[in-house]
Design a protein around this motif. Structure first.
Motif, PDB file in Angstrom:
ATOM      1  N   ALA A  45       0.818  -1.216   0.000  1.00 21.10           N
ATOM      2  CA  ALA A  45       0.000   0.000   0.000  1.00 21.10           C
ATOM      3  C   ALA A  45       0.852   1.267   0.000  1.00 21.10           C
ATOM      4  N   LYS A  46       2.045   1.209   0.584  1.00 22.17           N
ATOM      5  CA  LYS A  46       2.913   2.387   0.628  1.00 22.17           C
ATOM      6  C   LYS A  46       3.450   2.758  -0.747  1.00 22.17           C
ATOM      7  N   SER A  47       3.337   1.831  -1.697  1.00 18.10           N
ATOM      8  CA  SER A  47       3.812   2.088  -3.060  1.00 18.10           C
ATOM      9  C   SER A  47       2.810   2.882  -3.885  1.00 18.10           C
ATOM     10  N   PHE A  48       1.638   3.156  -3.316  1.00 16.92           N
ATOM     11  CA  PHE A  48       0.602   3.872  -4.048  1.00 16.92           C
ATOM     12  C   PHE A  48       0.425   5.267  -3.473  1.00 16.92           C
ATOM     13  N   ASP A  49       0.389   6.226  -4.371  1.00 14.97           N
ATOM     14  CA  ASP A  49       0.248   7.623  -3.995  1.00 14.97           C
ATOM     15  C   ASP A  49      -1.235   7.993  -3.964  1.00 14.97           C
ATOM     16  N   THR A  50      -1.591   8.967  -3.151  1.00 15.47           N
ATOM     17  CA  THR A  50      -2.984   9.397  -3.069  1.00 15.47           C
ATOM     18  C   THR A  50      -3.464  10.043  -4.369  1.00 15.47           C
ATOM     19  N   GLU A  51      -2.544  10.418  -5.244  1.00 13.11           N
ATOM     20  CA  GLU A  51      -2.935  11.002  -6.527  1.00 13.11           C
ATOM     21  C   GLU A  51      -3.631   9.984  -7.429  1.00 13.11           C
ATOM     22  N   GLN A  52      -3.353   8.706  -7.234  1.00 10.80           N
ATOM     23  CA  GLN A  52      -3.985   7.651  -8.027  1.00 10.80           C
ATOM     24  C   GLN A  52      -5.179   7.028  -7.298  1.00 10.80           C
ATOM     25  N   TYR A  53      -5.688   7.702  -6.300  1.00 11.67           N
ATOM     26  CA  TYR A  53      -6.738   7.129  -5.461  1.00 11.67           C
ATOM     27  C   TYR A  53      -7.966   6.719  -6.264  1.00 11.67           C
ATOM     28  N   GLU A  54      -8.455   7.574  -7.129  1.00 11.90           N
ATOM     29  CA  GLU A  54      -9.679   7.276  -7.884  1.00 11.90           C
ATOM     30  C   GLU A  54      -9.495   6.056  -8.781  1.00 11.90           C
ATOM     31  N   GLU A  55      -8.353   5.962  -9.445  1.00 14.02           N
ATOM     32  CA  GLU A  55      -8.098   4.806 -10.302  1.00 14.02           C
ATOM     33  C   GLU A  55      -8.008   3.528  -9.470  1.00 14.02           C
ATOM     34  N   LEU A  56      -7.370   3.609  -8.336  1.00 15.46           N
ATOM     35  CA  LEU A  56      -7.261   2.459  -7.447  1.00 15.46           C
ATOM     36  C   LEU A  56      -8.646   2.048  -6.943  1.00 15.46           C
ATOM     37  N   ARG A  57      -9.462   3.015  -6.591  1.00 14.87           N
ATOM     38  CA  ARG A  57     -10.818   2.713  -6.129  1.00 14.87           C
ATOM     39  C   ARG A  57     -11.649   2.072  -7.233  1.00 14.87           C
ATOM     40  N   ASP A  58     -11.485   2.522  -8.474  1.00 16.75           N
ATOM     41  CA  ASP A  58     -12.193   1.908  -9.604  1.00 16.75           C
ATOM     42  C   ASP A  58     -11.811   0.441  -9.752  1.00 16.75           C
ATOM     43  N   ILE A  59     -10.510   0.152  -9.643  1.00 17.51           N
ATOM     44  CA  ILE A  59     -10.044  -1.235  -9.746  1.00 17.51           C
ATOM     45  C   ILE A  59     -10.613  -2.056  -8.584  1.00 17.51           C
ATOM     46  N   TYR A  60     -10.558  -1.502  -7.386  1.00 19.21           N
ATOM     47  CA  TYR A  60     -11.084  -2.189  -6.205  1.00 19.21           C
ATOM     48  C   TYR A  60     -12.561  -2.531  -6.385  1.00 19.21           C
ATOM     49  N   GLU A  61     -13.355  -1.563  -6.830  1.00 20.00           N
ATOM     50  CA  GLU A  61     -14.790  -1.786  -6.986  1.00 20.00           C
ATOM     51  C   GLU A  61     -15.077  -2.837  -8.061  1.00 20.00           C
ATOM     52  N   MET A  62     -14.323  -2.815  -9.149  1.00 19.73           N
ATOM     53  CA  MET A  62     -14.504  -3.800 -10.209  1.00 19.73           C
ATOM     54  C   MET A  62     -14.178  -5.196  -9.692  1.00 19.73           C
ATOM     55  N   ILE A  63     -13.108  -5.319  -8.932  1.00 23.82           N
ATOM     56  CA  ILE A  63     -12.696  -6.619  -8.399  1.00 23.82           C
ATOM     57  C   ILE A  63     -13.736  -7.151  -7.417  1.00 23.82           C
ATOM     58  N   GLN A  64     -14.292  -6.282  -6.609  1.00 26.68           N
ATOM     59  CA  GLN A  64     -15.267  -6.724  -5.615  1.00 26.68           C
ATOM     60  C   GLN A  64     -16.563  -7.230  -6.258  1.00 26.68           C
ATOM     61  N   LYS A  65     -16.872  -6.770  -7.443  1.00 26.14           N
ATOM     62  CA  LYS A  65     -18.115  -7.170  -8.121  1.00 26.14           C
ATOM     63  C   LYS A  65     -18.012  -8.547  -8.771  1.00 26.14           C
ATOM     64  N   LYS A  66     -16.804  -8.996  -9.065  1.00 28.41           N
ATOM     65  CA  LYS A  66     -16.615 -10.260  -9.776  1.00 28.41           C
ATOM     66  C   LYS A  66     -16.335 -11.406  -8.817  1.00 28.41           C
ATOM     67  N   GLN A  67     -16.829 -12.582  -9.198  1.00 27.19           N
ATOM     68  CA  GLN A  67     -16.598 -13.775  -8.380  1.00 27.19           C
ATOM     69  C   GLN A  67     -15.301 -14.479  -8.735  1.00 27.19           C
TER      70      GLN A  67
END
Length: 73
Positions: free
Chosen positions: A32-54
């Motif tokens: 997590a320390k390798s990710f900057d807060t500037e990429q937060y929205e993109e990271l959240r998009d990936i997270y949400e997509m992953i959570q929707k799939k089985q």
């Protein structure tokens, strides 16, 4: 947890859930320390997509890991 808020804690939470969901063997490679807060929205998009799939195909996993690698600082 309110993921609409751009915070270090939220980044850590999302990265941990992503590692769990994708069953990443080398968890140290996704820190997590390798990710900057500037990429937060993109990271959240990936997270949400992953959570929707089985499940994920090998090519989907490869694309997700590549995109996460691109977002790392």
């Amino acid at each position: 947890m309110d993921l609409s808020v751009n915070s270090r804690d939220n980044i850590e939470y999302m990265i941990e859930r992503i590692k769990d969901k994708l069953q990443i063997v080398n968890a140290g490679a996704l820190n997590a320390k390798s990710f900057d807060t500037e990429q937060y929205e993109e990271l959240r998009d990936i997270y949400e997509m992953i959570q929707k799939k089985q499940s994920f195909s090998v090519s989907e996993l490869d694309a997700i890991v590549s995109e996460l690698g691109r977002l790392r600082k």
